[in-house]
Design a protein around this motif. Structure first.
Motif: not given
Lengths: 184, 393
Positions: B38-41, B46-55, B62-73
């Motif tokens: 999962i590639i996100t920022d 901060g907006a809590g949107l990733l929780e919807h994805v995880k849920a 299927q599973k989440i192998g890794v979350v990268f949440d530091q995507t730059p602008i």
């Protein structure tokens, strides 16, 4: 002309188109070199090009093609044939190339109709396209320019003199261009 | 008016609506994937949107192998290569992008590297350079403007060489776009307004550009209709799910339109302004849109006039008057958005120094979008538009 006709007969329609596209690219390449020496408009356009950069215009997958190099502030026509280049603008097929190279279609229309692709930096592709528009101004007749350009080019008196010189020297320059080392 | 020739392509499966995210594992399964990167920022987290994805993965095979949440602008080669290495290390088999244009562009870059097996993105710059089949790729947009979930383009910055590399290939399309109303509900009013205007600009420039075709037109018109009906509501009341979903679909339709009928002078200027003065893309498009339309009025007034009914402008009669009415309606919409959320309407208000205008004009000429603009654009033309847009609305 006899050579061209025999090539057409030998290779059929595709051979004829290849021959015409080759002649058009040869005229474009040799004129590019000459206009870069004399036109202030083209000199200004290529001023920011990196010295040594090689740009190629041709037909996918294996030509015909011509390439030019920025050298000492001007353009040197390297010759015909596919070669390694920093930027390639390639028509997807001979029919598409023919439409643009014979003045039936503008370059912008060719891109809008997905008839050509750019390999490399698209910004550099825009710079080459603008430069080629300036070169075309000196080799295409006005009725073709009016039909294929979004806004027909304006000619100064210097431009008109240069256009006359370009047309007068076109044949010998093309012959000399054929002699140049082909890119491989 | 039918074009003498056109091409159209969009391979994305679109899943849109309530709880659409719940289909994520199922769609991964259809693509033969079981382990997502999962590639996100930080904005999304901060907006809590990733929780919807995880849920969505609860109870799934299927599973989440890794979350990268530091995507730059701005997506960069360095980040793309790091993520490609992480993808391999975690044995992922699917890329899921959750975010705005930057997250989606980064994910597209990662997919190039892992699919082509080559970390030198420079080798793939340009059009139609990708040959390998892309890895499973699912896009979940959290803004309603870029349309990146249905476009064949990505821009990645090479910070070491100091260049922005554009990539255009039909292999960059995500396999699936998931539009879930929960994912855009938290967007602040000004970002909602700016991204909505970005979508309107996509739809309009695609509609009157030289690459227009009957299929892209239909997507443009749908987007224009939805934006006219729902953008102001979405800005005023972000919790309105119907308006949010309408804008998400408008953005998607506009994205499909401009991926097949490119944009023009407005985008060329906006890209150059973003690169030079860091004005957000949607804000820059908002500022330039009426000026760009006016610039093309002479050549395209008949086509722009066709849009009159969508903007509540009287149709019929003189097409030039109707087209001018459409441009006035766009200006009115901008003013309303400015009144609601202070969306800037001039370059001056957006913080652009007047001394930068010549630089912006010169840079805009190297933007590929200029090719598809109906009217020829010279340096002087671009500068004239910029001078008007600097302090006039």
């Amino acid at each position: 002309m006899d050579g061209l006709l025999s090539l057409i007969k030998r290779q059929g329609s595709s051979g004829g188109k290849k021959a015409v596209a080759s002649v058009a690219l040869l005229a474009l390449g040799s004129t590019f070199e000459m206009v870069s020496e004399h036109s202030s408009e083209l000199k200004k356009e290529i001023a920011d090009w990196q010295d040594g950069v090689v740009m190629l215009l041709g037909v996918f997958p294996d030509g015909p093609a011509m390439s030019v190099k920025k050298e000492n502030g001007g353009i040197r026509f390297l010759g015909m044939g596919m070669c390694d280049a920093d930027l390639k603008v390639l028509f997807k097929n001979l029919d598409s190339a023919m439409m643009v190279l014979t003045g039936q279609m503008g370059a912008h229309t060719a891109f809008a109709q997905c008839r050509a692709v750019v390999y490399g930096n698209l910004g550099a592709g825009m710079q080459l396209s603008r430069a080629l528009n300036i070169v075309q101004k000196f080799i295409l007749p006005s009725f073709m320019l009016n039909r294929t350009f979004k806004r027909p080019p304006v000619f100064s008196s210097d431009d008109l003199l240069l256009k006359a010189r370009v047309m007068a020297t076109l044949a010998p320059r093309m012959i000399s261009g054929v002699m140049r080392r082909q890119c491989l | 008016m039918n074009p003498e020739y056109y091409e159209f392509f969009c391979s994305v499966k679109i899943i849109s609506g309530k709880k659409a995210l719940s289909n994520l594992p199922y769609e991964m399964g259809l693509l033969g994937a079981g382990n997502a990167m999962i590639i996100t920022d930080q904005g999304v987290v901060g907006a809590g949107l990733l929780e919807h994805v995880k849920a969505a993965f609860d109870g799934a095979t299927q599973k989440i192998g890794v979350v990268f949440d530091q995507t730059p602008i701005d997506s960069s080669v360095k980040v793309v290569n790091e993520l490609a290495a992480l993808y391999r290390e975690k044995k992922c088999d699917c890329v899921v992008a959750v975010g705005g244009g930057s997250c989606l562009d980064t994910a597209k870059g990662v997919n190039i590297v892992i699919s082509e097996g080559n970390g030198d993105l420079m080798a793939f710059q340009g059009m139609d350079r990708l040959t390998a089949a892309p890895k499973p790729f699912i896009a979940i947009p959290t803004t309603a403007g870029t349309g990146s979930e249905v476009t064949a383009a990505a821009v990645i910055a090479d910070t070491e060489r100091g260049v922005k590399m554009p990539f255009i290939s039909q292999k960059l399309y995500p396999h699936v776009a998931l539009l879930d109303p929960r994912m855009t509900l938290t967007m602040p009013p000004r970002i909602t307004a700016a991204t909505g205007m970005d979508a309107l600009t996509h739809a309009l420039e695609a509609y009157y550009g030289i690459q227009k075709n009957p299929v892209s037109d239909s997507f443009s018109l749908t987007a224009i209709r939805l934006i006219n009906r729902y953008l102001i509501t979405a800005v005023k009341n972000g919790a309105d799910e119907q308006a949010r979903m309408a804008m998400a679909n408008a953005s998607l339709c506009a994205g499909i339109a401009f991926s097949n009928s490119m944009v023009g002078i407005v985008h060329a200027l906006a890209h150059a302004t973003g690169g030079c003065c860091h004005v957000p893309h949607g804000v820059a498009n908002t500022i330039y849109l009426p000026w760009g339309m006016e610039f093309n009025l002479e050549k395209r007034h008949e086509i722009i006039a066709e849009l009159a009914p969508y903007f509540g402008v009287a149709a019929g009669g003189d097409p030039r008057a109707a087209a001018s009415g459409v441009i006035r309606a766009v200006r009115d919409m901008r003013r309303e958005l400015n009144a609601i959320c202070k969306l800037p309407l001039t370059l001056k208000d957006a913080g652009v120094d007047e001394s930068k205008l010549e630089h912006i004009a010169k840079s805009s000429l190297d933007d590929g979008s200029i090719t598809y603009n109906p009217e020829e654009v010279t340096f002087e033309d671009a500068l004239a538009i910029l001078k008007k847009a600097w302090d006039k609305e």
